[in-house]
Design a protein around this motif. Structure first.
Motif, short mmCIF file in Angstrom:
data_model
loop_
_atom_site.label_atom_id
_atom_site.label_comp_id
_atom_site.label_asym_id
_atom_site.label_seq_id
_atom_site.Cartn_x
_atom_site.Cartn_y
_atom_site.Cartn_z
N GLU A 134 0.83 -1.21 0.00
CA GLU A 134 0.00 0.00 0.00
C GLU A 134 0.87 1.26 0.00
N ALA A 135 1.96 1.23 0.78
CA ALA A 135 2.84 2.40 0.85
C ALA A 135 3.58 2.64 -0.47
N LEU A 136 3.78 1.58 -1.25
CA LEU A 136 4.51 1.69 -2.50
C LEU A 136 3.61 1.98 -3.70
N ALA A 137 2.30 2.05 -3.48
CA ALA A 137 1.37 2.29 -4.59
C ALA A 137 1.66 3.61 -5.28
N ASP A 138 2.13 4.60 -4.52
CA ASP A 138 2.43 5.91 -5.12
C ASP A 138 3.57 5.80 -6.12
#
Length: 210
Positions: free
Chosen positions: A60-64
């Motif tokens: 989720e944190a790497l979705a950006d």
């Protein structure tokens, strides 16, 4: 002909650096028996995200950076982390040296976003070497480039990166704002008589999110 091999043996947060820094412990081995008088070493350090797994929180944190997991087969591209240089004193056989890797909370840089998103495990680094090797018999000097294909991989422990950051920014992170945005936040904080920046942002978030 002189030939060098490189191995990364480990890493530690530099306790004495003025800014967040990791020391990568490097072993350099000359494989032909030729004495090395000096080595002007350059190292390009990349992150290779495809070489590790990610839990749901990290995903989720790497979705950006990489989008949804369904696209990761196409989007997990290498990230440029740093270029570092090091002068190495003369040696015969092998030598152990430290490469100083600077760390940052600059979230405009993709590699630093990636590092912040990780919670455990290792950061898959690829170290690519070049530079100049100085050898020669007494009274002569021979100059040879480091072979272009010289590289080594290393899984940098995530806790080492966090330790380097926490030494200088314990319990904190940095966010760069445009001057116009900062001025508005400053005016809001003063108008509401709030004691700190965290208080101003938390108040705004509460007003927005309820």
């Amino acid at each position: 002909m002189v030939d060098l091999e490189f191995t990364c043996l480990g890493a530690d947060a530099d306790r004495y650096a003025a800014t967040p820094t990791i020391q990568l412990h490097l072993r350099i081995t000359e494989t032909t028996g030729t004495p090395v008088h000096a080595l002007a070493l350059r190292c390009q350090i990349r992150i290779e995200p495809i070489r590790r797994r990610y839990d749901d929180t990290e995903g989720e944190a790497l979705a950006d950076l990489f989008g949804e997991r369904a696209r990761w087969g196409e989007t997990l591209k290498p990230l440029q982390l740093a270029f570092v240089t090091q002068m190495v004193a003369g040696f015969t056989g092998s030598a152990d040296v430290d490469l100083a890797l600077p760390c940052s909370y600059d979230f405009d840089v993709a590699a630093h976003k990636y590092l912040y998103a990780l919670r455990e495990g290792g950061v898959p680094l690829l170290l690519l070497f070049n530079g100049t090797i100085f050898t020669g018999r007494p009274g002569t000097l021979s100059v040879t480039p480091v072979a272009w294909q010289k590289e080594t991989s290393y899984a940098l422990p995530v806790p080492v990166w966090r330790a380097a950051m926490d030494q200088h920014f314990p319990g904190a992170a940095w966010l760069r704002l445009r001057r116009e945005t900062f001025d508005k936040l400053y005016d809001y904080r003063a108008r509401e008589a709030l004691p700190g920046w965290d208080d101003a942002i938390e108040r705004l978030l509460k007003e927005k999110l309820g």
